[in-house]
Design a protein around this motif. Structure first.
Motif, short mmCIF file in Angstrom:
data_model
loop_
_atom_site.label_atom_id
_atom_site.label_comp_id
_atom_site.label_asym_id
_atom_site.label_seq_id
_atom_site.Cartn_x
_atom_site.Cartn_y
_atom_site.Cartn_z
N GLU A 49 0.89 -1.19 0.08
CA GLU A 49 -0.05 -0.01 0.01
C GLU A 49 0.89 1.36 -0.10
OE1 GLU A 49 -2.92 -0.05 2.95
OE2 GLU A 49 -3.57 -2.22 2.62
N GLN A 50 1.92 1.23 0.81
CA GLN A 50 2.83 2.51 0.84
C GLN A 50 3.29 2.50 -0.54
OE1 GLN A 50 5.74 1.34 3.82
NE2 GLN A 50 4.48 2.18 5.55
N ASP A 158 -2.60 -14.41 -4.44
CA ASP A 158 -2.85 -15.95 -5.24
C ASP A 158 -3.02 -17.21 -4.24
OD1 ASP A 158 -2.49 -18.31 -6.38
OD2 ASP A 158 -0.58 -18.05 -7.23
N LEU A 159 -4.16 -17.32 -3.92
CA LEU A 159 -4.91 -18.15 -2.96
C LEU A 159 -4.41 -19.52 -3.02
CD1 LEU A 159 -8.44 -17.07 -2.44
CD2 LEU A 159 -6.46 -16.41 -1.30
N ILE A 160 -3.48 -20.02 -3.97
CA ILE A 160 -3.10 -21.49 -4.17
C ILE A 160 -2.26 -21.91 -3.05
CG2 ILE A 160 -1.02 -20.80 -5.24
CD1 ILE A 160 -3.42 -23.59 -6.26
N TYR A 161 -1.62 -20.97 -2.26
CA TYR A 161 -0.76 -21.26 -1.04
C TYR A 161 -1.95 -22.04 0.10
CZ TYR A 161 -2.83 -17.52 2.02
OH TYR A 161 -3.56 -16.47 2.44
N GLY A 224 4.06 -9.05 -1.75
CA GLY A 224 3.92 -8.60 -0.27
C GLY A 224 4.34 -9.58 0.58
N GLU A 225 3.91 -9.59 1.94
CA GLU A 225 4.53 -10.56 2.82
C GLU A 225 3.42 -11.83 2.92
OE1 GLU A 225 5.14 -8.52 6.15
OE2 GLU A 225 6.70 -7.33 5.64
N ASN A 226 2.32 -11.63 2.32
CA ASN A 226 1.33 -12.90 2.30
C ASN A 226 0.69 -13.19 1.12
OD1 ASN A 226 1.01 -12.65 5.48
ND2 ASN A 226 0.70 -10.72 5.00
N PHE A 227 1.85 -13.66 0.14
CA PHE A 227 1.36 -14.43 -1.14
C PHE A 227 0.50 -13.11 -1.93
CE2 PHE A 227 1.90 -17.61 1.92
CZ PHE A 227 2.70 -18.53 1.01
N ASP A 228 0.75 -11.80 -1.40
CA ASP A 228 -0.17 -10.80 -2.28
C ASP A 228 0.91 -10.08 -3.22
OD1 ASP A 228 1.16 -9.91 -0.07
OD2 ASP A 228 -0.10 -8.42 0.54
N TYR A 229 0.51 -9.16 -3.97
CA TYR A 229 1.41 -8.49 -4.81
C TYR A 229 0.80 -7.06 -5.41
CZ TYR A 229 -1.85 -10.37 -8.51
OH TYR A 229 -2.95 -10.81 -9.13
N LEU A 230 1.41 -6.29 -5.83
CA LEU A 230 1.00 -5.10 -6.45
C LEU A 230 1.24 -4.99 -7.76
CD1 LEU A 230 -0.15 -2.12 -6.01
CD2 LEU A 230 2.20 -1.35 -5.71
N ALA A 231 0.26 -4.53 -8.64
CA ALA A 231 0.40 -4.59 -10.29
C ALA A 231 0.07 -3.38 -10.61
CB ALA A 231 -0.40 -5.76 -10.74
N LYS A 232 0.73 -2.84 -11.77
CA LYS A 232 0.47 -1.78 -12.46
C LYS A 232 -0.01 -2.15 -13.90
CE LYS A 232 3.92 1.01 -14.13
NZ LYS A 232 4.79 2.22 -14.15
N LEU A 233 -1.22 -1.45 -14.37
CA LEU A 233 -1.62 -1.78 -15.61
C LEU A 233 -1.80 -0.41 -16.44
CD1 LEU A 233 -2.56 -4.23 -13.76
CD2 LEU A 233 -4.60 -4.40 -15.30
#
Length: 238
Positions: A49-50, A158-161, A224-233
């Motif tokens: 988020e930062q 990605d919830l596959i984890y 991120g720290e929990n299988f999350d990510y930030l993307a730019k489109l």
């Protein structure tokens, strides 16, 4: 919907005996969520988020703004022109009480007439699409609201984890017929149950493929720290 999520936000803002939210999904057990977390300042936000806030520029649309913490930071610390929208009347009431200058009750799919340099969608921004078969429509709508050279900053997980090794392969094999990131969400607040709603988590490669179909480039900016990510489109110039 009963707008219980927004009621929790407004109760917290007005000191009306707020309680924790109880969440449960089709793939996870009940969990408590502190409403106070939605009022976090920049230093308390996760790095995804930062980074997203630091990359915002120009005229900004904050979609699904919730308690308005991201909009407030952009408005007060970076002096940006920010429009905050959410489908929750209670959440928007709280945003206005907090000082968000341009906060409106608005469904993104019905939003018209304005264009933006940055569209911001945080706290699993892909969730608003609901289901995978709505993701293309969602991305095309966002694209239609961009100025030339505009950008979409969006996060997901990605919830596959969450599945064991045997389940993972089956889920990946069935990805085209049933996507494992489609989740049914249940929420309880002050002993009231919200109407269940769909929420979409998207792995990066799937998001990238759908973005290309919608005429958007898709770049992963950070994990991120929990299988999350930030993307730019960004719109692709043909």
């Amino acid at each position: 919907m009963k707008d219980l999520f927004g009621k929790a936000i407004l109760d917290s803002q007005t000191n009306n005996s707020p309680e924790n939210l109880i969440t449960e999904t089709s793939i996870s057990d009940k969990d408590e969520m502190s409403v106070a977390y939605l009022f976090r300042n920049f230093e308390e936000m996760p790095k995804i988020e930062q980074l997203a806030l630091q990359l915002c520029k120009g005229k900004i649309l904050d979609v699904g703004c919730g308690a308005g913490s991201h909009s407030l930071y952009l408005q007060n610390n970076q002096n940006n022109q920010v429009t905050a929208i959410d489908i929750s009347e209670n959440a928007i009431a709280a945003c206005r009480l907090r000082g968000v200058e341009n906060a409106f009750v608005q469904d993104i799919f019905q939003f018209e007439s304005q264009k933006f340099d940055t569209i911001l969608l945080l706290m699993n921004g892909t969730g608003i699409a609901g289901k995978l078969n709505q993701l293309n429509k969602f991305l095309l709508k966002l694209k239609s609201l961009l100025n030339k050279n505009g950008q979409i900053l969006i996060d997901s997980t990605d919830l596959i984890y969450m599945f064991d090794e045997d389940e993972k392969q089956t889920l990946l094999d069935e990805k085209d017929s049933h996507y494992y990131g489609e989740v049914a969400f249940n929420l309880t607040y002050k002993n009231q149950c919200e109407i269940p709603f769909n929420w979409l988590y998207v792995d990066f490669e799937t998001l990238k493929n759908f973005a290309l179909v919608a005429g958007l480039s898709c770049e992963k900016l950070t994990d991120g720290e929990n299988f999350d990510y930030l993307a730019k489109l960004k719109p692709i110039d043909f």
